[in-house]
Design a protein around this motif. Sequence first.
Motif, PDB file in Angstrom:
ATOM      1  N   PRO A 108      -9.328  23.421 -24.275  1.00  0.00           N
ATOM      2  CA  PRO A 108      -8.072  23.744 -24.972  1.00  0.00           C
ATOM      3  C   PRO A 108      -7.065  24.531 -24.142  1.00  0.00           C
ATOM      4  CG  PRO A 108      -9.882  25.072 -25.820  1.00  0.00           C
ATOM      5  CD  PRO A 108     -10.479  24.050 -24.889  1.00  0.00           C
ATOM      6  N   ASP A 109      -7.524  25.229 -23.115  1.00  0.00           N
ATOM      7  CA  ASP A 109      -6.589  25.957 -22.260  1.00  0.00           C
ATOM      8  C   ASP A 109      -6.034  25.080 -21.142  1.00  0.00           C
ATOM      9  OD1 ASP A 109      -6.974  28.289 -23.719  1.00  0.00           O
ATOM     10  OD2 ASP A 109      -8.635  28.949 -22.442  1.00  0.00           O
ATOM     11  N   GLU A 110      -6.562  23.860 -21.009  1.00  0.00           N
ATOM     12  CA  GLU A 110      -6.218  23.007 -19.875  1.00  0.00           C
ATOM     13  C   GLU A 110      -5.371  21.787 -20.240  1.00  0.00           C
ATOM     14  OE1 GLU A 110      -6.892  24.334 -17.115  1.00  0.00           O
ATOM     15  OE2 GLU A 110      -8.368  25.798 -17.779  1.00  0.00           O
ATOM     16  N   PHE A 111      -5.425  21.347 -21.514  1.00  0.00           N
ATOM     17  CA  PHE A 111      -4.691  20.158 -21.946  1.00  0.00           C
ATOM     18  C   PHE A 111      -3.965  20.435 -23.249  1.00  0.00           C
ATOM     19  CE2 PHE A 111      -8.010  18.514 -19.237  1.00  0.00           C
ATOM     20  CZ  PHE A 111      -7.348  17.566 -18.489  1.00  0.00           C
ATOM     21  N   ARG A 112      -2.850  19.737 -23.452  1.00  0.00           N
ATOM     22  CA  ARG A 112      -2.076  19.812 -24.689  1.00  0.00           C
ATOM     23  C   ARG A 112      -1.720  18.391 -25.122  1.00  0.00           C
ATOM     24  NH1 ARG A 112      -3.571  24.327 -24.524  1.00  0.00           N
ATOM     25  NH2 ARG A 112      -2.376  26.222 -24.267  1.00  0.00           N
ATOM     26  N   LEU A 113      -1.588  18.210 -26.439  1.00  0.00           N
ATOM     27  CA  LEU A 113      -1.057  16.964 -26.973  1.00  0.00           C
ATOM     28  C   LEU A 113       0.397  17.212 -27.343  1.00  0.00           C
ATOM     29  CD1 LEU A 113      -3.869  15.679 -29.362  1.00  0.00           C
ATOM     30  CD2 LEU A 113      -3.387  14.951 -27.025  1.00  0.00           C
ATOM     31  N   ASP A 114       1.271  16.282 -26.970  1.00  0.00           N
ATOM     32  CA  ASP A 114       2.678  16.432 -27.321  1.00  0.00           C
ATOM     33  C   ASP A 114       2.942  15.820 -28.705  1.00  0.00           C
ATOM     34  OD1 ASP A 114       2.847  13.658 -26.909  1.00  0.00           O
ATOM     35  OD2 ASP A 114       3.798  13.867 -24.946  1.00  0.00           O
ATOM     36  N   ALA A 115       4.189  15.755 -29.103  1.00  0.00           N
ATOM     37  CA  ALA A 115       4.556  15.255 -30.426  1.00  0.00           C
ATOM     38  C   ALA A 115       4.138  13.803 -30.635  1.00  0.00           C
ATOM     39  CB  ALA A 115       6.057  15.409 -30.650  1.00  0.00           C
ATOM     40  N   ALA A 116       4.017  13.044 -29.548  1.00  0.00           N
ATOM     41  CA  ALA A 116       3.596  11.648 -29.623  1.00  0.00           C
ATOM     42  C   ALA A 116       2.078  11.508 -29.515  1.00  0.00           C
ATOM     43  CB  ALA A 116       4.275  10.829 -28.525  1.00  0.00           C
ATOM     44  N   ARG A 117       1.366  12.640 -29.568  1.00  0.00           N
ATOM     45  CA  ARG A 117      -0.095  12.699 -29.425  1.00  0.00           C
ATOM     46  C   ARG A 117      -0.556  12.166 -28.070  1.00  0.00           C
ATOM     47  NH1 ARG A 117      -3.377  14.650 -32.764  1.00  0.00           N
ATOM     48  NH2 ARG A 117      -5.116  13.376 -32.082  1.00  0.00           N
ATOM     49  N   GLN A 118       0.242  12.396 -27.065  1.00  0.00           N
ATOM     50  CA  GLN A 118      -0.123  12.048 -25.695  1.00  0.00           C
ATOM     51  C   GLN A 118      -0.561  13.323 -24.995  1.00  0.00           C
ATOM     52  OE1 GLN A 118       0.405   8.640 -24.024  1.00  0.00           O
ATOM     53  NE2 GLN A 118      -0.106   8.476 -26.184  1.00  0.00           N
ATOM     54  N   SER A 119      -1.654  13.240 -24.263  1.00  0.00           N
ATOM     55  CA  SER A 119      -2.179  14.399 -23.564  1.00  0.00           C
ATOM     56  C   SER A 119      -1.426  14.648 -22.269  1.00  0.00           C
ATOM     57  CB  SER A 119      -3.660  14.156 -23.259  1.00  0.00           C
ATOM     58  OG  SER A 119      -4.195  15.224 -22.517  1.00  0.00           O
ATOM     59  N   HIS A 120      -1.391  15.907 -21.878  1.00  0.00           N
ATOM     60  CA  HIS A 120      -0.882  16.255 -20.557  1.00  0.00           C
ATOM     61  C   HIS A 120      -1.576  17.539 -20.109  1.00  0.00           C
ATOM     62  CE1 HIS A 120       1.840  19.400 -22.169  1.00  0.00           C
ATOM     63  NE2 HIS A 120       1.954  18.571 -23.180  1.00  0.00           N
TER      64      HIS A 120
ATOM     65  N   GLY B 266      -7.675  13.499 -28.465  1.00  0.00           N
ATOM     66  CA  GLY B 266      -7.765  14.950 -28.475  1.00  0.00           C
ATOM     67  C   GLY B 266      -9.070  15.490 -27.930  1.00  0.00           C
ATOM     68  N   MET B 267      -9.931  14.631 -27.405  1.00  0.00           N
ATOM     69  CA  MET B 267     -11.200  15.114 -26.865  1.00  0.00           C
ATOM     70  C   MET B 267     -10.974  16.074 -25.704  1.00  0.00           C
ATOM     71  SD  MET B 267     -13.830  11.937 -27.243  1.00  0.00           S
ATOM     72  CE  MET B 267     -15.194  12.974 -26.734  1.00  0.00           C
ATOM     73  N   CYS B 268      -9.949  15.829 -24.908  1.00  0.00           N
ATOM     74  CA  CYS B 268      -9.660  16.718 -23.778  1.00  0.00           C
ATOM     75  C   CYS B 268      -9.236  18.099 -24.279  1.00  0.00           C
ATOM     76  CB  CYS B 268      -8.606  16.123 -22.865  1.00  0.00           C
ATOM     77  SG  CYS B 268      -7.057  15.690 -23.690  1.00  0.00           S
ATOM     78  N   VAL B 269      -8.414  18.113 -25.310  1.00  0.00           N
ATOM     79  CA  VAL B 269      -7.952  19.377 -25.881  1.00  0.00           C
ATOM     80  C   VAL B 269      -9.113  20.105 -26.553  1.00  0.00           C
ATOM     81  CG1 VAL B 269      -6.382  20.425 -27.560  1.00  0.00           C
ATOM     82  CG2 VAL B 269      -5.611  18.499 -26.173  1.00  0.00           C
ATOM     83  N   GLY B 270      -9.970  19.358 -27.226  1.00  0.00           N
ATOM     84  CA  GLY B 270     -11.119  19.966 -27.883  1.00  0.00           C
ATOM     85  C   GLY B 270     -12.095  20.581 -26.894  1.00  0.00           C
TER      86      GLY B 270
ATOM     87  N   ALA C 293     -12.194  15.066 -18.231  1.00  0.00           N
ATOM     88  CA  ALA C 293     -11.945  13.758 -17.627  1.00  0.00           C
ATOM     89  C   ALA C 293     -13.142  12.837 -17.826  1.00  0.00           C
ATOM     90  CB  ALA C 293     -11.629  13.913 -16.139  1.00  0.00           C
ATOM     91  N   GLU C 294     -14.327  13.363 -17.635  1.00  0.00           N
ATOM     92  CA  GLU C 294     -15.544  12.557 -17.795  1.00  0.00           C
ATOM     93  C   GLU C 294     -15.747  12.107 -19.238  1.00  0.00           C
ATOM     94  OE1 GLU C 294     -18.230  14.519 -14.229  1.00  0.00           O
ATOM     95  OE2 GLU C 294     -18.360  15.377 -16.235  1.00  0.00           O
ATOM     96  N   ASN C 295     -15.268  12.909 -20.202  1.00  0.00           N
ATOM     97  CA  ASN C 295     -15.470  12.598 -21.615  1.00  0.00           C
ATOM     98  C   ASN C 295     -14.316  11.849 -22.266  1.00  0.00           C
ATOM     99  OD1 ASN C 295     -18.059  13.733 -21.819  1.00  0.00           O
ATOM    100  ND2 ASN C 295     -17.187  15.777 -21.979  1.00  0.00           N
ATOM    101  N   CYS C 296     -13.246  11.612 -21.533  1.00  0.00           N
ATOM    102  CA  CYS C 296     -12.120  10.866 -22.099  1.00  0.00           C
ATOM    103  C   CYS C 296     -12.594   9.453 -22.451  1.00  0.00           C
ATOM    104  CB  CYS C 296     -10.969  10.795 -21.092  1.00  0.00           C
ATOM    105  SG  CYS C 296      -9.565   9.829 -21.701  1.00  0.00           S
ATOM    106  N   PRO C 297     -12.418   9.026 -23.709  1.00  0.00           N
ATOM    107  CA  PRO C 297     -12.951   7.730 -24.123  1.00  0.00           C
ATOM    108  C   PRO C 297     -12.286   6.528 -23.452  1.00  0.00           C
ATOM    109  CG  PRO C 297     -11.649   8.685 -25.889  1.00  0.00           C
ATOM    110  CD  PRO C 297     -11.766   9.731 -24.816  1.00  0.00           C
TER     111      PRO C 297
END
Length: 77
Positions: free
Chosen positions: A25-37, A18-22, A53-57
């Motif tokens: 938040p207007d650019e990425f979402r987590l789906d029901a499987a907690r996968q980002s898109h 969820g780092m991308c969403v955090g 993208a740079e902060n994605c672990p």
Amino acid sequence: MADRWHVEVDRGLCIGSGMCVGGAPDEFRLDAARQSHPVTPDREPCEEVLTAAENCPVEAISITLAATGEPVFPPED
């Protein structure tokens, strides 16, 4: 005018931190499987998307130039 970006999340790598969403938040979402898109896969360049993208672990987010496929992030070595 800047080149448009194509943003992808490798669902095989995404761990749903969820780092991308955090961070964008207007650019990425987590789906029901907690996968980002990305909310908008083909888009104008955006500093928040690049930072996410740079902060994605696990470096699951890639950005390429939409017209050529040339990598923006991660950069080629």
